[in-house]
Design a protein around this motif. Structure first.
Motif, PDB file in Angstrom:
ATOM      1  N   ALA A   1       3.201 129.990 144.766  1.00  0.00           N
ATOM      2  CA  ALA A   1       2.935 131.000 143.749  1.00  0.00           C
ATOM      3  C   ALA A   1       3.773 130.716 142.506  1.00  0.00           C
ATOM      4  CB  ALA A   1       3.274 132.387 144.297  1.00  0.00           C
ATOM      5  N   VAL A   2       3.123 130.720 141.353  1.00  0.00           N
ATOM      6  CA  VAL A   2       3.814 130.531 140.080  1.00  0.00           C
ATOM      7  C   VAL A   2       3.225 131.516 139.073  1.00  0.00           C
ATOM      8  CG1 VAL A   2       4.285 128.087 140.484  1.00  0.00           C
ATOM      9  CG2 VAL A   2       2.196 128.760 139.285  1.00  0.00           C
ATOM     10  N   ALA A   3       3.927 131.719 137.979  1.00  0.00           N
ATOM     11  CA  ALA A   3       3.438 132.606 136.925  1.00  0.00           C
ATOM     12  C   ALA A   3       2.184 132.012 136.302  1.00  0.00           C
ATOM     13  CB  ALA A   3       4.514 132.792 135.862  1.00  0.00           C
ATOM     14  N   LEU A   4       1.251 132.869 135.942  1.00  0.00           N
ATOM     15  CA  LEU A   4       0.025 132.408 135.323  1.00  0.00           C
ATOM     16  C   LEU A   4       0.303 131.974 133.883  1.00  0.00           C
ATOM     17  CD1 LEU A   4      -2.984 131.993 135.482  1.00  0.00           C
ATOM     18  CD2 LEU A   4      -3.307 134.401 134.851  1.00  0.00           C
ATOM     19  N   ASN A   5       0.115 130.694 133.619  1.00  0.00           N
ATOM     20  CA  ASN A   5       0.369 130.116 132.302  1.00  0.00           C
ATOM     21  C   ASN A   5      -0.900 129.397 131.856  1.00  0.00           C
ATOM     22  OD1 ASN A   5       1.153 128.692 130.051  1.00  0.00           O
ATOM     23  ND2 ASN A   5       2.946 127.733 130.978  1.00  0.00           N
ATOM     24  N   VAL A   6      -1.799 130.153 131.225  1.00  0.00           N
ATOM     25  CA  VAL A   6      -3.097 129.594 130.841  1.00  0.00           C
ATOM     26  C   VAL A   6      -2.936 128.453 129.846  1.00  0.00           C
ATOM     27  CG1 VAL A   6      -5.304 130.092 129.736  1.00  0.00           C
ATOM     28  CG2 VAL A   6      -4.313 131.737 131.327  1.00  0.00           C
ATOM     29  N   ASP A   7      -2.041 128.616 128.878  1.00  0.00           N
ATOM     30  CA  ASP A   7      -1.827 127.551 127.897  1.00  0.00           C
ATOM     31  C   ASP A   7      -1.343 126.274 128.578  1.00  0.00           C
ATOM     32  OD1 ASP A   7      -2.617 129.120 125.788  1.00  0.00           O
ATOM     33  OD2 ASP A   7      -0.589 129.765 125.273  1.00  0.00           O
ATOM     34  N   GLY A   8      -0.436 126.438 129.535  1.00  0.00           N
ATOM     35  CA  GLY A   8       0.067 125.280 130.269  1.00  0.00           C
ATOM     36  C   GLY A   8      -1.026 124.624 131.091  1.00  0.00           C
TER      37      GLY A   8
ATOM     38  N   VAL B   1     -13.409 124.367 134.103  1.00  0.00           N
ATOM     39  CA  VAL B   1     -13.413 124.193 135.558  1.00  0.00           C
ATOM     40  C   VAL B   1     -11.984 124.179 136.101  1.00  0.00           C
ATOM     41  CG1 VAL B   1     -13.993 122.617 137.447  1.00  0.00           C
ATOM     42  CG2 VAL B   1     -15.606 122.971 135.566  1.00  0.00           C
ATOM     43  N   PHE B   2     -11.125 123.390 135.464  1.00  0.00           N
ATOM     44  CA  PHE B   2      -9.747 123.247 135.929  1.00  0.00           C
ATOM     45  C   PHE B   2      -9.004 124.580 135.869  1.00  0.00           C
ATOM     46  CE2 PHE B   2      -5.242 122.320 135.493  1.00  0.00           C
ATOM     47  CZ  PHE B   2      -5.031 121.284 136.397  1.00  0.00           C
ATOM     48  N   VAL B   3      -9.070 125.250 134.723  1.00  0.00           N
ATOM     49  CA  VAL B   3      -8.307 126.493 134.546  1.00  0.00           C
ATOM     50  C   VAL B   3      -8.846 127.601 135.440  1.00  0.00           C
ATOM     51  CG1 VAL B   3      -7.648 128.295 132.907  1.00  0.00           C
ATOM     52  CG2 VAL B   3      -7.610 125.891 132.209  1.00  0.00           C
ATOM     53  N   SER B   4     -10.163 127.731 135.522  1.00  0.00           N
ATOM     54  CA  SER B   4     -10.732 128.793 136.359  1.00  0.00           C
ATOM     55  C   SER B   4     -10.385 128.585 137.826  1.00  0.00           C
ATOM     56  CB  SER B   4     -12.251 128.858 136.185  1.00  0.00           C
ATOM     57  OG  SER B   4     -12.874 127.656 136.603  1.00  0.00           O
ATOM     58  N   LYS B   5     -10.410 127.322 138.269  1.00  0.00           N
ATOM     59  CA  LYS B   5     -10.075 127.060 139.665  1.00  0.00           C
ATOM     60  C   LYS B   5      -8.588 127.306 139.905  1.00  0.00           C
ATOM     61  CE  LYS B   5     -11.218 124.032 143.464  1.00  0.00           C
ATOM     62  NZ  LYS B   5     -12.217 123.058 143.924  1.00  0.00           N
ATOM     63  N   ALA B   6      -7.751 126.967 138.936  1.00  0.00           N
ATOM     64  CA  ALA B   6      -6.310 127.206 139.056  1.00  0.00           C
ATOM     65  C   ALA B   6      -6.008 128.702 139.103  1.00  0.00           C
ATOM     66  CB  ALA B   6      -5.573 126.556 137.891  1.00  0.00           C
ATOM     67  N   VAL B   7      -6.673 129.468 138.238  1.00  0.00           N
ATOM     68  CA  VAL B   7      -6.452 130.915 138.206  1.00  0.00           C
ATOM     69  C   VAL B   7      -6.883 131.552 139.522  1.00  0.00           C
ATOM     70  CG1 VAL B   7      -7.188 133.075 137.120  1.00  0.00           C
ATOM     71  CG2 VAL B   7      -6.603 131.097 135.694  1.00  0.00           C
ATOM     72  N   HIS B   8      -8.051 131.144 140.022  1.00  0.00           N
ATOM     73  CA  HIS B   8      -8.526 131.654 141.305  1.00  0.00           C
ATOM     74  C   HIS B   8      -7.525 131.346 142.411  1.00  0.00           C
ATOM     75  CE1 HIS B   8     -10.864 131.621 145.097  1.00  0.00           C
ATOM     76  NE2 HIS B   8     -11.560 132.592 144.519  1.00  0.00           N
ATOM     77  N   HIS B   9      -7.009 130.132 142.390  1.00  0.00           N
ATOM     78  CA  HIS B   9      -6.018 129.722 143.388  1.00  0.00           C
ATOM     79  C   HIS B   9      -4.753 130.574 143.301  1.00  0.00           C
ATOM     80  CE1 HIS B   9      -2.942 127.354 145.415  1.00  0.00           C
ATOM     81  NE2 HIS B   9      -2.297 127.262 144.270  1.00  0.00           N
ATOM     82  N   LEU B  10      -4.259 130.767 142.097  1.00  0.00           N
ATOM     83  CA  LEU B  10      -3.006 131.514 141.917  1.00  0.00           C
ATOM     84  C   LEU B  10      -3.167 132.981 142.307  1.00  0.00           C
ATOM     85  CD1 LEU B  10      -1.720 129.958 138.570  1.00  0.00           C
ATOM     86  CD2 LEU B  10      -0.828 129.592 140.881  1.00  0.00           C
ATOM     87  N   ILE B  11      -4.294 133.574 141.974  1.00  0.00           N
ATOM     88  CA  ILE B  11      -4.538 134.961 142.364  1.00  0.00           C
ATOM     89  C   ILE B  11      -4.634 135.088 143.885  1.00  0.00           C
ATOM     90  CG2 ILE B  11      -6.215 136.850 142.279  1.00  0.00           C
ATOM     91  CD1 ILE B  11      -6.839 136.024 139.416  1.00  0.00           C
ATOM     92  N   THR B  12      -5.287 134.119 144.508  1.00  0.00           N
ATOM     93  CA  THR B  12      -5.410 134.129 145.974  1.00  0.00           C
ATOM     94  C   THR B  12      -4.051 134.006 146.641  1.00  0.00           C
ATOM     95  OG1 THR B  12      -7.609 133.091 145.869  1.00  0.00           O
ATOM     96  CG2 THR B  12      -6.440 132.957 147.963  1.00  0.00           C
TER      97      THR B  12
END
Length: 316
Positions: free
Chosen positions: A276-283, A297-308
């Motif tokens: 788990a890490v802080a959500l950093n969309v710009d990063g 694709v990359f960001v949406s999949k990363a966000v989904h992963h982090l929320i999960t």
């Protein structure tokens, strides 16, 4: 989607059959697995009742063709096997594990029918595209990997050359190629007798329908992994597994990459480790651009992963 490299099936055709195979397995799980609806729901990814043919069509809403099939391991194996079998731009995504799992699928490790007797596309009867694709993958893997060589059957030669079995037998006889004895009492006629890989390479090279196995690198002229490779891993692997594969292919680690992109090394290291890490969309957008990934694709999949990961931590 058009077929590539003389592939007899599009990926969409194969994916549709993968969906059918998953539904056959779901049916078996519901009736023969633990009597717990939560298990079936977790397997399907949606309410399993949506697949009931007696439901109102509006409620079902074509669930059999819209449920999240990408969650299933059979999807990943099939996607990688398809790329290697027909030598698409993502041919290199297949691994030794893909080979072993494809063999397991062909040997009956997944349901071959449901409780109504409806066959899975993995069953031998009717020679379905999914099974033919997996057999083509296995044949090419044996041809190209010396440690797995055991000779190719006439059927395997037919699959690799896009020819019929009778045409292959006629050609082999006419050109003086001899099959080696490899008889099995349970084998079909086109599976008895094998051609050595050395002779198979010679014979296949003369066939117009055969696509040679590629040897090019998944890394482009820039030294970074190609966009096709990145896209393939993002589509077929979990976010963490895809990111780790991309970093390994680029011969770098999270800490080194963080320094290069001026990102927090702890943040990127934990992200690559699946923590788990802080959500950093710009990063994430900066990272995706550097790696040659589709940002959305990359960001949406990363966000989904982090929320999960966050939700799993809260539930623990």
């Amino acid at each position: 989607m058009t077929t590539e490299n003389n592939a007899p099936y599009t990926w969409e055709e194969i994916e549709k059959q993968v969906r059918t195979a998953v539904l056959r397995q779901l049916n078996s799980l519901i009736y023969f697995g633990p009597q717990d609806e939560a298990i079936a729901r977790a397997f399907a990814g949606v309410d399993p009742e949506l697949f009931d043919p007696w439901l109102d069509s509006d409620r079902a809403s074509n669930a059999d063709q819209t449920f999240p099939v990408e969650r299933h391991g059979i999807y990943t194996v099939s996607r990688q096997a398809y790329a290697y079998a027909y030598q698409t731009d993502a041919w290199f995504s297949a691994t030794e594990e893909t080979y072993h799992l494809a063999c397991a699928l062909l040997d009956g490790a997944y349901a071959l029918a449901d409780t109504d007797g409806e066959l899975s596309p993995l069953a031998k009867l009717n020679d379905p595209p999914l099974r033919r694709m997996l057999e083509t993958f296995v044949a090419r893997w044996k041809l190209s990997n010396e440690e797995y060589r055991s000779g190719l059957t006439v059927r395997e030669l037919a699959l690799l050359s896009n020819m019929t079995v009778p045409a292959v037998r006629t050609s082999l006889s006419k050109e003086g190629f001899k099959l080696e004895a490899n008889y099995r009492t349970d084998a079909a006629k086109d599976e008895n007798g094998v051609l050595s890989e050395e002779d198979a390479v010679v014979w296949l090279s003369r066939r117009r329908g055969f696509v040679p196995t590629r040897t090019d690198s998944p890394r482009g002229s820039s030294g970074l992994t190609t966009t096709a490779a990145v896209q393939q891993w993002l589509e077929t692997l979990s976010f963490t597994a895809a990111l780790q594969r991309i970093l390994a292919s680029n011969e770098t680690d999270a800490s080194s990459l963080a320094a290069k992109l001026d990102l927090d090394p702890v943040w990127l290291t934990n992200l690559a480790a699946g923590k788990a890490v802080a959500l950093n969309v710009d990063g994430l957008r900066q990272l995706s651009r550097h790696l040659g990934a589709d940002e959305a694709v990359f960001v949406s999949k990363a966000v989904h992963h982090l929320i999960t990961v966050e939700m799993q931590g809260a539930a623990a």
